[in-house]
Design a protein around this motif. Structure first.
Motif, short mmCIF file in Angstrom:
data_model
loop_
_atom_site.label_atom_id
_atom_site.label_comp_id
_atom_site.label_asym_id
_atom_site.label_seq_id
_atom_site.Cartn_x
_atom_site.Cartn_y
_atom_site.Cartn_z
N ASP A 1 0.80 -1.34 -0.04
CA ASP A 1 0.10 -0.11 -0.03
C ASP A 1 1.10 1.43 0.02
O ASP A 1 0.62 2.12 -0.80
N GLU B 1 1.68 6.59 -6.90
CA GLU B 1 0.58 7.61 -7.32
C GLU B 1 0.99 8.85 -7.13
O GLU B 1 0.52 9.67 -8.02
N VAL C 1 5.87 -2.10 -8.04
CA VAL C 1 4.41 -1.55 -8.16
C VAL C 1 4.58 -0.61 -8.90
O VAL C 1 5.16 0.54 -8.76
N SER C 2 3.42 -0.30 -9.68
CA SER C 2 2.97 0.96 -10.20
C SER C 2 1.79 1.17 -9.80
O SER C 2 1.04 0.56 -8.79
N SER C 3 1.05 2.38 -10.05
CA SER C 3 -0.36 2.69 -9.59
C SER C 3 -1.45 1.76 -9.85
O SER C 3 -2.23 1.48 -8.90
N ASP C 4 -1.21 0.80 -10.91
CA ASP C 4 -2.36 -0.23 -11.25
C ASP C 4 -1.48 -1.60 -11.55
O ASP C 4 -2.44 -2.38 -12.07
N ARG C 5 -0.48 -1.55 -11.14
CA ARG C 5 0.19 -3.12 -11.41
C ARG C 5 0.98 -3.46 -10.30
O ARG C 5 1.66 -2.73 -9.61
N ARG D 1 2.34 1.66 -3.62
CA ARG D 1 1.27 2.09 -4.44
C ARG D 1 0.96 3.70 -4.15
O ARG D 1 1.01 4.49 -5.18
N SER D 2 0.92 4.18 -2.67
CA SER D 2 0.78 5.52 -2.63
C SER D 2 1.81 6.27 -3.25
O SER D 2 1.64 7.26 -3.48
#
Lengths: 258, 258, 258
Positions: free
Chosen positions: C142, C149, C165-169, C145-146
């Motif tokens: 989390d 973003e 990690v990216s915003s959607d993967r 991801r934060s």
């Protein structure tokens, strides 16, 4: 102590010279300890207060490191963190010599150096010419005892046979390998190992002189193993790290101790 | 010279970049010399005055190192200590380029660099893009000769075949191993070896150009031995240090010299 | 990407901590990239603008490195140089934590750290005690991801199974070797490898998340090969560099990826 160190890795803060940071960290990791090189003003003091052990080595003392070293020494003393002073090449070089005198006034748990450095720090000589000793270990015993009486419990003098000195005891550790003098940081990394053993020793109720002696025994045993499986100063280095990670009680028993 | 160096280890002061301090010290120790990395203001000058040889490498020139470098260069020139300038990546990077120009005015005994660095230092090019050469050795001979005429006796240009240049001579040293370009400090540590050989050469009455050529021959021979007994850039490094410690006259004879 | 990197070596600027500069440069050289450690004020900014990739690691952030780091981050962002932020031991240590927050505002192409560092940087924890993680990778998703973003496209969390990690993967890379945690710089050098792969990926039209995942796959494959041919943390290090230089497509295929 070695079992304790491997099962509960002490966090060892290191302020050390730029030549040996990498080797020192690798020696601590191989041994099982957790190194952290925190050596700037604003971070070194708070870190030394919470670390399990601390090394301060004056080998390449930039102004930033001099400030960080003093902060760490003061913080370690106040917090009761066991700490080690390594007075590399003190004697004629002015910045490190002045710094080492200020640091020792903060009462390190142990001082570790070669004979010339210990003699110079005690005020009875001018040190070696470079980073190598111009004196033998036995000739430094009075200086070591004088430092132990004035500033702290334990002074370790490195050489072919190491002498670990307190105000009323001397322990001698033999064995080891001359190859350690052909690898840069052979002595400096030992200072970090002392800090790790002082931390582990405290956790199991062993006093500072015995913890420092134990560090020397482990270091000497690993060096002997490495010398047997290497063919020069280059191959000695990885072999030494491997040996630090694998050395066991039977091998420690073989190191002469008196 | 190698026998002399091993039997009477010259004390070599080094001011060098933070990437290669450890490897440089280990190369000198393997060879038989006594390194001391004294690189702060207040210590570097006095140390350079008493050392047997001095290296000044401008690879990571912090303000502290810039001051210490100038102090050491001035002290070495005044005291007659043979010293080596390594102008790492001079050209477009402003701090090191300005520093290298100030240092060369103190008349180093030898300058060592790759072709792009020598061309840039002579004022006839802008250097390579990073630390690697964009030019070949032969194209740098005029620049090297120009530097030798203006500032000092010897300029060494490193490459597949090295050229050691004075105002009226060129010696070429072949052999070696491309693996030295896959290990960081392969060139930088050679600068320290030059300082050690200039010290040893002086002690036995050999001139600077021949001492520098001898350093290259030893380095190339050790690299060839190491390449034969290694399987990549990782295993090359300890093998190279082992070879520096054991290389003998018969192996030196095999290096092409013209 | 690995073929591309080896045939057209990207120039990777590195500002990194003093403990791992040597190992980091050797990792890049073994891989086939061209490292340049340019970390002083006045040089770091211009260099980052022309390099193919840039690493900024806050492990030993002297005032000079703090200034150089900000200059390099700003220059990299403006010039479009892909760059990597490694927030070593952020959390309670004040200088590096403040610096890392200023740096991430310059929108790195990737952030790489262990779970505790990523959690601390995202503002949801205080970091580990030293340089080791006190949290596991999955618990940091989390936070990763934060960060992705808010600041940049990719955040890599290192651990037994790495998460990119990216915003959607989320891509997970397994394999590797715990020996990397017994060698100092095992994580820090990975940050430099990310910068090299971001440069190579851009050249062949691969996006940042896939380039970062590819870097992890190569690193893990080399670590597995090295573990099989070594007998401890000392011999692991040269074996790892050898493996980085020789690892091939078949070996990369074996690394678990999901």
């Amino acid at each position: 102590m070695l079992d304790r160190l491997r099962s509960a890795p002490p966090l060892v803060g290191c302020i050390t010279n730029s030549v040996v940071t990498n080797f020192t960290a690798n020696v601590l990791l191989a041994l099982g300890a957790a190194p952290a090189m925190v050596d700037i003003i604003g971070e070194a003091g708070p870190f030394a207060a919470t670390a399990d052990g601390q090394l301060i080595n004056v080998g390449t003392p930039t102004p930033e490191q001099r400030g960080a070293s003093m902060d760490a020494a003061v913080a370690a003393r106040r917090a009761g963190t066991p700490w080690v002073l390594d007075p590399v090449a003190v004697g004629t070089l002015v910045q490190r010599t002045a710094l080492a005198h200020r640091l020792i006034a903060q009462r390190p748990t142990a001082v570790r150096g070669n004979a010339s450095e210990i003699i110079a720090l005690a005020g009875s000589g001018t040190g070696g010419r470079g980073v190598e000793s111009a004196d033998d270990v036995e000739s430094a015993l009075d200086a070591a005892r004088s430092l132990a009486e004035r500033f702290g419990p334990v002074v370790a003098v490195s050489g072919p046979v190491d002498a670990i000195v307190s105000s009323d005891r001397v322990v001698r550790v033999g064995g080891g390998s001359a190859m350690l003098t052909r690898v840069t940081g052979g002595g400096c990394a030992l200072g970090a190992v002392l800090a790790a053993f002082l931390a582990a020793g405290r956790a199991v109720g062993v006093d500072a002189l015995e913890a420092v002696a134990a560090a020397h025994v482990v270091y000497s045993a690993a060096a002997e193993i490495a010398e047997r499986s290497s063919s020069g100063p280059g191959s000695f280095q990885p072999a030494f790290l491997d040996a630090l990670a694998s050395v066991d009680g039977a091998e420690l028993e073989r190191i002469p101790l008196s």
